[in-house]
Design a protein around this motif. Structure first.
Motif, short mmCIF file in Angstrom:
data_model
loop_
_atom_site.label_atom_id
_atom_site.label_comp_id
_atom_site.label_asym_id
_atom_site.label_seq_id
_atom_site.Cartn_x
_atom_site.Cartn_y
_atom_site.Cartn_z
N ARG A 164 0.83 -1.21 0.00
CA ARG A 164 0.00 0.00 0.00
C ARG A 164 0.86 1.25 0.00
NH1 ARG A 164 -2.62 -2.63 4.12
NH2 ARG A 164 -1.94 -1.06 5.63
N ARG A 165 1.94 1.21 0.77
CA ARG A 165 2.83 2.37 0.81
C ARG A 165 3.50 2.61 -0.52
NH1 ARG A 165 5.87 1.68 6.72
NH2 ARG A 165 4.15 2.51 7.99
N ALA A 166 3.73 1.52 -1.28
CA ALA A 166 4.36 1.66 -2.58
C ALA A 166 3.34 2.01 -3.67
CB ALA A 166 5.07 0.36 -2.95
N GLY A 167 2.07 2.10 -3.27
CA GLY A 167 1.04 2.47 -4.22
C GLY A 167 0.56 1.32 -5.07
N SER A 168 0.85 0.08 -4.65
CA SER A 168 0.42 -1.10 -5.41
C SER A 168 -0.48 -1.94 -4.56
CB SER A 168 1.65 -1.91 -5.85
OG SER A 168 1.25 -3.16 -6.37
N GLY A 169 -1.52 -2.49 -5.17
CA GLY A 169 -2.44 -3.35 -4.43
C GLY A 169 -2.03 -4.78 -4.42
N ALA A 170 -0.94 -5.13 -5.13
CA ALA A 170 -0.53 -6.53 -5.21
C ALA A 170 0.60 -6.77 -4.22
CB ALA A 170 -0.05 -6.87 -6.61
N VAL A 171 0.70 -8.00 -3.76
CA VAL A 171 1.77 -8.40 -2.87
C VAL A 171 2.58 -9.46 -3.58
CG1 VAL A 171 2.35 -9.36 -0.64
CG2 VAL A 171 0.33 -7.93 -0.88
N THR A 172 3.80 -9.12 -3.94
CA THR A 172 4.62 -10.03 -4.73
C THR A 172 4.90 -11.30 -3.94
OG1 THR A 172 5.65 -8.15 -5.77
CG2 THR A 172 6.80 -10.26 -5.96
N GLY A 173 4.69 -12.42 -4.60
CA GLY A 173 5.02 -13.70 -3.98
C GLY A 173 4.00 -14.22 -3.02
N GLU A 174 2.94 -13.48 -2.73
CA GLU A 174 1.94 -13.95 -1.79
C GLU A 174 0.81 -14.64 -2.53
OE1 GLU A 174 1.37 -13.59 1.88
OE2 GLU A 174 3.45 -13.89 1.36
N ARG A 175 0.34 -15.75 -2.00
CA ARG A 175 -0.81 -16.43 -2.56
C ARG A 175 -2.05 -15.80 -1.98
NH1 ARG A 175 2.54 -20.55 -1.03
NH2 ARG A 175 1.29 -20.93 0.82
N ARG A 176 -2.88 -15.22 -2.81
CA ARG A 176 -4.08 -14.54 -2.36
C ARG A 176 -5.30 -15.27 -2.87
NH1 ARG A 176 -3.26 -9.16 -1.26
NH2 ARG A 176 -5.37 -9.27 -0.42
N THR A 177 -6.30 -15.44 -2.05
CA THR A 177 -7.55 -16.03 -2.48
C THR A 177 -8.46 -14.94 -2.99
OG1 THR A 177 -7.37 -17.76 -0.82
CG2 THR A 177 -9.56 -17.38 -1.75
N PRO A 178 -8.94 -15.04 -4.24
CA PRO A 178 -9.78 -13.96 -4.79
C PRO A 178 -11.03 -13.77 -3.96
CG PRO A 178 -9.09 -15.51 -6.51
CD PRO A 178 -8.74 -16.12 -5.20
N ARG A 179 -11.40 -12.52 -3.75
CA ARG A 179 -12.64 -12.22 -3.04
C ARG A 179 -13.81 -12.38 -3.97
NH1 ARG A 179 -12.30 -6.90 0.54
NH2 ARG A 179 -14.46 -7.52 0.72
N ALA A 180 -14.98 -12.59 -3.40
CA ALA A 180 -16.17 -12.70 -4.22
C ALA A 180 -16.41 -11.38 -4.94
CB ALA A 180 -17.37 -13.03 -3.33
N THR A 181 -16.84 -11.45 -6.19
CA THR A 181 -17.13 -10.27 -6.97
C THR A 181 -18.62 -10.15 -7.17
OG1 THR A 181 -17.00 -11.45 -9.07
CG2 THR A 181 -14.93 -10.59 -8.18
N THR A 182 -19.04 -9.00 -7.71
CA THR A 182 -20.47 -8.77 -7.89
C THR A 182 -21.06 -9.72 -8.91
OG1 THR A 182 -19.90 -7.07 -9.52
CG2 THR A 182 -20.27 -6.36 -7.24
N SER A 183 -20.19 -10.35 -9.75
CA SER A 183 -20.72 -11.28 -10.73
C SER A 183 -20.97 -12.65 -10.16
CB SER A 183 -19.75 -11.38 -11.92
OG SER A 183 -18.51 -11.88 -11.49
N ASP A 184 -20.43 -12.93 -8.95
CA ASP A 184 -20.65 -14.23 -8.33
C ASP A 184 -22.08 -14.35 -7.86
OD1 ASP A 184 -18.01 -14.97 -8.67
OD2 ASP A 184 -17.41 -14.08 -6.75
#
Length: 408
Positions: A164-184
């Motif tokens: 977040r401090r670097a201005g990126s929403g991604a975390v390199t190397g981390e396995r993330r489980t996708p959150r439910a989206t409005t299309s689910d």
């Protein structure tokens, strides 16, 4: 003292050469300073806590005093205030000095383990199942410690904060489980998570044993009093049977308490709270998606007289009960909801005792006063609860949700 040979990582790749002695001393002193700052600011200052643990996780290796013989060499585990903990150190010199303080010989003090910090965190859940509670750093200064079950969440929080401090929403190397989206489909949000939890709260085994012993003694004392009253009634006037009848309720209370702890012992392994990437699961039954949560509040009440009783006798009984981890405070966590009715519908009958909507009685309350809650009073002591809420606070903050202490 010869430098310990770096151990290979779980994947078979050896650790890089260790930093120089000066670099390790500088890193240890920086962690000492961050520890002093975090202690001065308290657990509620998550930035100070996160700065400290980010510095600890940034070390490529943690040092341990080796015990046992090859091939079964393990890090030293010590009893710290009644809990088994790994003793970790930020430099080999600190590990060696502590080994000498513990009475080990020079040769024994020179047998150290250098374990990859990332691998240690990855294996922490397995170590926790073996009965080790946590890891304590640089014990000479009563350094920072954390439950093994919280390490992964703490590391993840630090990585997300850095992104977040670097201005990126991604975390390199981390396995993330996708959150439910409005299309689910709506029901998918409430499906039991299949990914491993990043934080788990369950009944502490040592605490449960103390509670079983204490409540069992309470049952025996109540029954002994009942027997004494019955004998007294038989040998005295008939009106004393009225006293026996009145004593039935005080006898049933410790029996009910003992039965509750027996039930908790039978459910050993059950999770009171499991925090996943996309949802929170309460009592292995109520699924609360993170996108249904607006804020999280918590209660950590001070210990008081049992059952709200008054008088010197009740205070003495309450103090005795706290020796057996009973009546030592009130602890719970509330997950405030934006869609309480939908969460309740999917929870079914299990939601009856884990969801509450006070707005029905007081419409002036904010809509998210409705919440799911988990009571951890019996399961966790004050210190364990503080460590759990610290880890949970970091995850809540990482999602941009509110966090506050609730009124008791």
């Amino acid at each position: 003292m010869s430098e310990p040979t770096p151990l290979p990582t779980p994947g078979g790749t050896p650790l890089p050469p260790p930093p120089s002695a000066a670099e390790m001393r500088e890193a240890s002193e920086r962690i000492d300073e961050l520890t002093r700052v975090s202690e001065a600011r308290g657990l509620e200052d998550t930035d100070a806590q996160a700065d400290l643990w980010d510095a600890i996780f940034a070390l490529d290796r943690w040092w341990f005093i080796a015990r046992g013989e090859l091939p079964d060499v393990q890090p030293l585990v010590a009893d710290v205030e009644g809990r088994p903990m790994f003793l970790a150190f930020t430099s080999p010199e600190r590990a060696r000095q502590h080994a000498l303080v513990r009475g080990l010989t020079d040769d024994e003090a020179g047998r150290l383990l250098a374990l990859p910090s990332a691998g240690f965190v990855d294996d922490a859940a397995a170590a926790e199942r073996s009965g080790v509670f946590g890891v304590l750093f640089d014990v000479e200064g009563r350094g920072p410690y954390a439950p093994l079950g919280a390490l992964e969440a703490m590391r993840r929080f630090g990585l997300e904060r850095e992104a977040r401090r670097a201005g990126s929403g991604a975390v390199t190397g981390e396995r993330r489980t996708p959150r439910a989206t409005t299309s689910d489909a709506p029901a998918d949000r409430f499906a039991p998570p299949t990914d491993p939890p990043v934080l788990v709260a369950a009944h502490d085994g040592r605490r449960l044993r103390r509670q079983l012993v204490g409540s069992g003694l309470g049952v025996l004392l109540a029954l002994a009093m009942m027997v004494a009253l019955v004998i007294w009634s038989i040998t005295s006037t008939g009106w004393l049977w009225f006293v026996v009848a009145l004593w039935v309720l005080p006898t049933l209370l410790p029996v009910a308490t003992f039965s509750e702890y027996v039930g908790a012992a039978r459910r050993r392994g059950g999770r009171l709270l499991a925090v996943h990437a996309a949802a929170v699961v309460i009592d292995d039954s109520v699924v609360v998606p993170w996108d249904s949560i607006t804020r999280v509040s918590w209660v950590d009440g001070a210990a008081g007289p049992l059952a709200g009783g008054a008088g010197g006798s009740m205070r003495r009984i309450s103090r005795a009960a706290r020796l057996f981890a009973m009546g030592d405070g009130k602890r719970l966590v509330n997950f405030h909801l934006r869609d309480h009715d939908e969460v309740r519908r999917h929870a079914g009958s299990a939601g009856t005792t884990r969801l509450v909507d006070p707005t029905l009685a007081t419409p002036s309350l904010p809509a998210d006063a409705a919440h799911a809650y988990v009571v951890l009073t019996d399961a966790l002591g004050p210190e364990d609860f503080a460590a759990m809420t610290t880890a949970l606070h970091r995850m809540v903050e990482a999602r941009g949700l509110g966090w506050s202490r609730a009124a008791e």
